[in-house]
Design a protein around this motif. Structure first.
Motif, PDB file in Angstrom:
ATOM      1  N   LEU A  79       0.826  -1.209   0.000  1.00 12.21           N
ATOM      2  CA  LEU A  79       0.000   0.000   0.000  1.00 12.21           C
ATOM      3  C   LEU A  79       0.860   1.259   0.000  1.00 12.21           C
ATOM      4  O   LEU A  79       0.581   2.211  -0.721  1.00 12.21           O
ATOM      5  N   SER A  80       1.899   1.277   0.814  1.00 15.73           N
ATOM      6  CA  SER A  80       2.713   2.483   0.886  1.00 15.73           C
ATOM      7  C   SER A  80       3.483   2.724  -0.405  1.00 15.73           C
ATOM      8  O   SER A  80       3.720   3.862  -0.764  1.00 15.73           O
TER       9      SER A  80
ATOM     10  N   GLN B  64       1.267  12.431  -1.145  1.00 15.75           N
ATOM     11  CA  GLN B  64       0.219  13.234  -0.533  1.00 15.75           C
ATOM     12  C   GLN B  64      -0.946  12.392  -0.009  1.00 15.75           C
ATOM     13  O   GLN B  64      -1.769  12.884   0.743  1.00 15.75           O
ATOM     14  N   ASP B  65      -1.009  11.146  -0.396  1.00 14.69           N
ATOM     15  CA  ASP B  65      -2.063  10.265   0.108  1.00 14.69           C
ATOM     16  C   ASP B  65      -1.742   9.825   1.524  1.00 14.69           C
ATOM     17  O   ASP B  65      -0.587   9.631   1.888  1.00 14.69           O
ATOM     18  N   LYS B  66      -2.775   9.651   2.322  1.00 14.31           N
ATOM     19  CA  LYS B  66      -2.585   9.193   3.695  1.00 14.31           C
ATOM     20  C   LYS B  66      -3.076   7.764   3.823  1.00 14.31           C
ATOM     21  O   LYS B  66      -4.086   7.392   3.248  1.00 14.31           O
ATOM     22  N   ILE B  67      -2.344   6.995   4.553  1.00 14.96           N
ATOM     23  CA  ILE B  67      -2.734   5.623   4.856  1.00 14.96           C
ATOM     24  C   ILE B  67      -2.940   5.543   6.359  1.00 14.96           C
ATOM     25  O   ILE B  67      -2.089   5.959   7.143  1.00 14.96           O
TER      26      ILE B  67
END
Length: 65
Positions: free
Chosen positions: A30-31, A37-40
């Motif tokens: 996922l990372s 800029q996306d948050k997990i």
């Protein structure tokens, strides 16, 4: 089932949930696939003193919990 086979399985045989190895693998994928800029968000639930549940009520009830 031998120890090596057990370690390679992605699911916990008791709960049917992803094990720690699968969690790490999925989180790493996922990372890598999300831009900066996306948050997990990752939520973990920790049951403190779970051994006391098994010791007090027995392993069968601990498994149910």
């Amino acid at each position: 089932m031998d120890n090596l086979t057990q370690r390679c399985l992605p699911l916990d045989p008791l709960t049917g949930l992803n094990n720690r190895k699968q969690l790490t693998h999925t989180f790493n994928n996922l990372s890598k696939s999300h831009e900066d800029q996306d948050k997990i968000r990752l939520y973990l639930i920790y049951v403190n003193h779970f051994k006391q549940i098994n010791d007090t009520y027995g392993h069968l009830q601990g498994d149910n919990a």
